[in-house]
Design an enzyme around this catalytic site. Structure first.
Site, PDB file in Angstrom:
ATOM      1  N   LYS A   1     -45.145  15.289 -67.365  1.00 47.90           N
ATOM      2  CA  LYS A   1     -45.759  16.075 -68.437  1.00 47.90           C
ATOM      3  C   LYS A   1     -47.066  15.433 -68.888  1.00 47.90           C
ATOM      4  O   LYS A   1     -47.203  14.204 -68.952  1.00 47.90           O
ATOM      5  CB  LYS A   1     -44.789  16.195 -69.616  1.00 47.90           C
ATOM      6  CG  LYS A   1     -43.597  17.102 -69.325  1.00 47.90           C
ATOM      7  CD  LYS A   1     -42.639  17.135 -70.493  1.00 47.90           C
ATOM      8  CE  LYS A   1     -41.527  18.153 -70.247  1.00 47.90           C
ATOM      9  NZ  LYS A   1     -42.019  19.534 -70.334  1.00 47.90           N
TER      10      LYS A   1
ATOM     11  N   GLU B   1     -33.020  22.635 -77.608  1.00 45.22           N
ATOM     12  CA  GLU B   1     -33.259  23.812 -76.779  1.00 45.22           C
ATOM     13  C   GLU B   1     -32.498  25.009 -77.350  1.00 45.22           C
ATOM     14  O   GLU B   1     -31.330  24.880 -77.716  1.00 45.22           O
ATOM     15  CB  GLU B   1     -32.785  23.582 -75.342  1.00 45.22           C
ATOM     16  CG  GLU B   1     -33.495  22.472 -74.604  1.00 45.22           C
ATOM     17  CD  GLU B   1     -32.980  22.321 -73.186  1.00 45.22           C
ATOM     18  OE1 GLU B   1     -33.529  22.988 -72.284  1.00 45.22           O
ATOM     19  OE2 GLU B   1     -32.025  21.567 -72.974  1.00 45.22           O
TER      20      GLU B   1
ATOM     21  N   LYS C   1     -28.118  22.188 -76.394  1.00 45.25           N
ATOM     22  CA  LYS C   1     -28.281  23.591 -76.044  1.00 45.25           C
ATOM     23  C   LYS C   1     -27.957  24.466 -77.250  1.00 45.25           C
ATOM     24  O   LYS C   1     -27.202  24.085 -78.143  1.00 45.25           O
ATOM     25  CB  LYS C   1     -27.351  23.962 -74.888  1.00 45.25           C
ATOM     26  CG  LYS C   1     -27.612  23.192 -73.604  1.00 45.25           C
ATOM     27  CD  LYS C   1     -28.923  23.586 -72.970  1.00 45.25           C
ATOM     28  CE  LYS C   1     -29.085  22.952 -71.603  1.00 45.25           C
ATOM     29  NZ  LYS C   1     -30.391  23.275 -70.996  1.00 45.25           N
TER      30      LYS C   1
ATOM     31  N   LYS D   1     -32.651  15.130 -60.390  1.00 55.56           N
ATOM     32  CA  LYS D   1     -31.768  14.364 -61.265  1.00 55.56           C
ATOM     33  C   LYS D   1     -30.499  15.181 -61.530  1.00 55.56           C
ATOM     34  O   LYS D   1     -30.519  16.407 -61.366  1.00 55.56           O
ATOM     35  CB  LYS D   1     -32.491  13.993 -62.573  1.00 55.56           C
ATOM     36  CG  LYS D   1     -33.088  15.201 -63.333  1.00 55.56           C
ATOM     37  CD  LYS D   1     -32.107  15.848 -64.262  1.00 55.56           C
ATOM     38  CE  LYS D   1     -32.692  17.045 -64.963  1.00 55.56           C
ATOM     39  NZ  LYS D   1     -31.676  17.793 -65.725  1.00 55.56           N
TER      40      LYS D   1
ATOM     41  N   HIS E   1     -38.935  15.310 -64.254  1.00 54.28           N
ATOM     42  CA  HIS E   1     -40.157  16.052 -64.552  1.00 54.28           C
ATOM     43  C   HIS E   1     -40.744  15.702 -65.922  1.00 54.28           C
ATOM     44  O   HIS E   1     -41.919  15.977 -66.173  1.00 54.28           O
ATOM     45  CB  HIS E   1     -39.927  17.563 -64.421  1.00 54.28           C
ATOM     46  CG  HIS E   1     -39.149  18.192 -65.525  1.00 54.28           C
ATOM     47  ND1 HIS E   1     -37.773  18.274 -65.521  1.00 54.28           N
ATOM     48  CD2 HIS E   1     -39.547  18.792 -66.670  1.00 54.28           C
ATOM     49  CE1 HIS E   1     -37.369  18.895 -66.608  1.00 54.28           C
ATOM     50  NE2 HIS E   1     -38.420  19.222 -67.319  1.00 54.28           N
TER      51      HIS E   1
ATOM     52  N   HIS F   1     -33.958  12.180 -68.646  1.00 48.24           N
ATOM     53  CA  HIS F   1     -35.225  12.418 -69.336  1.00 48.24           C
ATOM     54  C   HIS F   1     -35.442  11.512 -70.549  1.00 48.24           C
ATOM     55  O   HIS F   1     -36.491  10.878 -70.687  1.00 48.24           O
ATOM     56  CB  HIS F   1     -35.303  13.870 -69.798  1.00 48.24           C
ATOM     57  CG  HIS F   1     -35.193  14.871 -68.700  1.00 48.24           C
ATOM     58  ND1 HIS F   1     -35.754  14.688 -67.461  1.00 48.24           N
ATOM     59  CD2 HIS F   1     -34.580  16.086 -68.656  1.00 48.24           C
ATOM     60  CE1 HIS F   1     -35.505  15.746 -66.702  1.00 48.24           C
ATOM     61  NE2 HIS F   1     -34.788  16.597 -67.395  1.00 48.24           N
TER      62      HIS F   1
ATOM     63  N   ASP G   1     -27.279  15.263 -67.973  1.00 50.62           N
ATOM     64  CA  ASP G   1     -28.388  16.162 -67.674  1.00 50.62           C
ATOM     65  C   ASP G   1     -29.669  15.747 -68.384  1.00 50.62           C
ATOM     66  O   ASP G   1     -30.766  15.952 -67.850  1.00 50.62           O
ATOM     67  CB  ASP G   1     -28.016  17.594 -68.084  1.00 50.62           C
ATOM     68  CG  ASP G   1     -29.035  18.615 -67.616  1.00 50.62           C
ATOM     69  OD1 ASP G   1     -29.495  18.514 -66.463  1.00 50.62           O
ATOM     70  OD2 ASP G   1     -29.357  19.532 -68.400  1.00 50.62           O
TER      71      ASP G   1
ATOM     72  N   ARG H   1     -27.045  27.942 -47.210  1.00 49.85           N
ATOM     73  CA  ARG H   1     -25.864  28.272 -46.396  1.00 49.85           C
ATOM     74  C   ARG H   1     -25.909  29.707 -45.873  1.00 49.85           C
ATOM     75  O   ARG H   1     -25.283  30.024 -44.874  1.00 49.85           O
ATOM     76  CB  ARG H   1     -24.593  28.046 -47.219  1.00 49.85           C
ATOM     77  CG  ARG H   1     -24.272  26.575 -47.443  1.00 49.85           C
ATOM     78  CD  ARG H   1     -22.884  26.403 -48.018  1.00 49.85           C
ATOM     79  NE  ARG H   1     -22.780  26.932 -49.366  1.00 49.85           N
ATOM     80  CZ  ARG H   1     -22.984  26.203 -50.458  1.00 49.85           C
ATOM     81  NH1 ARG H   1     -23.293  24.921 -50.343  1.00 49.85           N
ATOM     82  NH2 ARG H   1     -22.870  26.739 -51.649  1.00 49.85           N
TER      83      ARG H   1
END
Length: 476
Positions: free
Chosen positions: A191, A225, A335, A157, A187, A249, A244, A57
């Site tokens: 891998k 993570e 997380k 995604k 992704h 995944h 997510d 933008r």
């Protein structure tokens, strides 16, 4: 010999390419897409003629966008070398003013210049590194301004945010594009170790013999993570761990583990085998799902102070087919956890015989580390050398990068390269995604309560019950 020849790639990627990156100044582009594209350039895996056009933008100059790309590479790698960077940068441009059906900004004009510079009609590749809410509008604009014909379009995604939203988005996309033009990226499918699952299963008799419910007691797919969500708080608070990670995944990796042998490893057969087993996933039971939110999440700038968004999910998935019926697939991600890891583990059943009941529980495990370049690990029972019969656990590891001639690519670079080649083997199909949303629907419509957990921990204690009487192999 060029790098393309060394890798054994076809010549299909020799057509000039104009690569258009929507959301070019966003976090995803900065961390993953731009570094991967630069990696392909440095390894000689781009066509001889190519241009990269960023879109956003803002109304920044070509020089300012090139500086942004340089900063992204400096932070996330590969580090730009002066000579290589100069040759790369002169092919990088920016088209500002956004892009919508009501206002195309400067993109059509910049692409017209790109076509003239390339000297022939290039293959258009549009990469949508934007939130899912923007997919439909951008796709319609591609059709509106004549930029969709024969183009390849990459969608990040999650492809949709619910079953209903997926169906609407799928209809919008197919109103402009044929399915063969669509590349829905995940992704984790790119891998190295995920791909090695195929070879271990289908090229080794020992693995093929026990890859079923008779020999496998349970499967763990574990992606904790340590990272938080500070750089993408607004996106994450609208998405959460379930959308997510779980329905994207982890479900796709579960399908890679569980699929029956395809007729070949060609794109159509491989996709068909993956989607067929996803169709056997049993809808999630919310009673077999644990959600969590790390303490302090609501204090992150960009997060709703009253947010109940999940930053952790653990689930027990069942696959109702002859190969896997009765075998729990235990999935976990979150997380701000104790460590970062990406591991798939097959826990084998204890064999009958004279040692039954005496074997260590952590033995008889075949694991795949999906992190980095990948690694295969085997834990088995051995006799501890000595005068008495004492059992111990022995470990054998095969880092895939140490194999002779190994030349791995990061997952995003591999998948972008597949888009250049027109290879859709490692991209998802709409029938499989429709089934995924059916599997997730009970959880999305009747989510369990969100439990708090301490940053640096292994998530809510309730998640341990999903694997009882065993334990998660990572931690605890």
């Amino acid at each position: 010999m060029t790098d393309r020849t060394r890798r054994g790639e076809t010549a299909d990627d020799q057509q000039p390419v104009a690569f258009v990156l929507f959301g070019a100044t966003g976090d995803l582009a900065k961390r993953l897409v731009l570094p991967s594209f630069y990696r392909l350039a440095t390894e000689g895996l781009l066509p001889d003629q190519w241009l990269l056009v960023g879109n956003g933008r803002g109304d920044i100059s070509h020089a300012e966008f090139r500086a942004h790309v340089h900063d992204a590479l400096t932070e996330f790698g590969p580090q730009p070398e002066p000579a290589g960077w100069a040759a790369f940068a002169e092919r990088v441009f920016f088209a500002g003013g956004g892009f919508s059906t009501g206002d195309p900004g400067s993109l059509p004009g910049v692409l017209a210049e790109a076509r003239r510079a390339l000297g022939s009609d290039p293959q258009l590749i549009h990469y949508l590194a934007v939130p899912p809410v923007a997919f439909a509008g951008l796709t319609k604009a591609l059709g509106r301004y004549g930029l969709a014909q024969d183009a390849r379009v990459v969608y990040e995604k999650p492809f949709g945010t619910s079953g209903e939203n997926f169906r609407e988005l799928d209809q919008d996309v197919h109103s402009v594009l044929d399915e063969q033009q669509v590349y829905r990226i995940d992704h984790f499918l790119g891998k190295e170790a995920t791909q090695d699952l195929h070879l271990l299963r289908f090229a080794n008799g020992s693995s093929a013999a026990y890859w079923n419910r008779e020999h496998v007691e349970s499967v763990q797919i574990d992606v904790p993570e340590t990272l938080g969500i500070s750089d993408r708080a607004q996106f994450y608070d609208a998405t959460g761990a379930v959308l997510d990670m779980l329905v994207t995944h982890l479900f796709q990796v579960a399908a890679e583990v569980a699929m029956d042998p395809p007729a070949s490893l060609g794109s159509l057969d491989l996709q068909a085998a993956r989607e067929q087993v996803i169709g056997c996933f049993r809808p999630l039971d919310p009673g077999e799902v644990v959600l969590g939110q790390f303490d302090g999440y609501r204090d992150v700038p960009g997060v709703d102070p009253k947010s109940s968004r999940d930053t952790f999910v653990a689930a027990r998935l069942w696959i109702d087919n002859p190969r896997w019926r009765g075998v729990p697939f235990c999935l976990r991600t979150g997380k701000r956890m104790a460590v970062s890891g990406q591991k798939v583990s097959l826990i084998l059943r204890e064999p009958p015989g004279p040692l039954a009941g005496r074997l260590p529980r952590e033995a008889n495990v075949l694991s795949f580390s999906l992190a980095g370049d990948g690694e295969i690990d085997l834990s088995l029972v051995a006799k501890r050398p000595g005068p008495t019969l004492e059992l111990d656990v022995a470990h054998a590891s095969i880092p895939l990068a140490t194999l002779r001639g190994a030349d791995p690519l990061p997952a995003y670079a591999r998948l972008i390269h597949d888009v250049l080649l027109g290879d859709r083997s490692l991209f998802t199909r709409p029938d499989g995604l429709a089934a995924v949303w059916d599997v997730a629907e009970p959880l999305l419509s009747r989510p369990p309560k969100v439990n708090s957990y301490r940053p640096g921990s292994w998530g809510p204690a309730q998640a341990r019950e999903l694997v009882a009487p065993d334990r998660w192999l990572l931690g605890q």
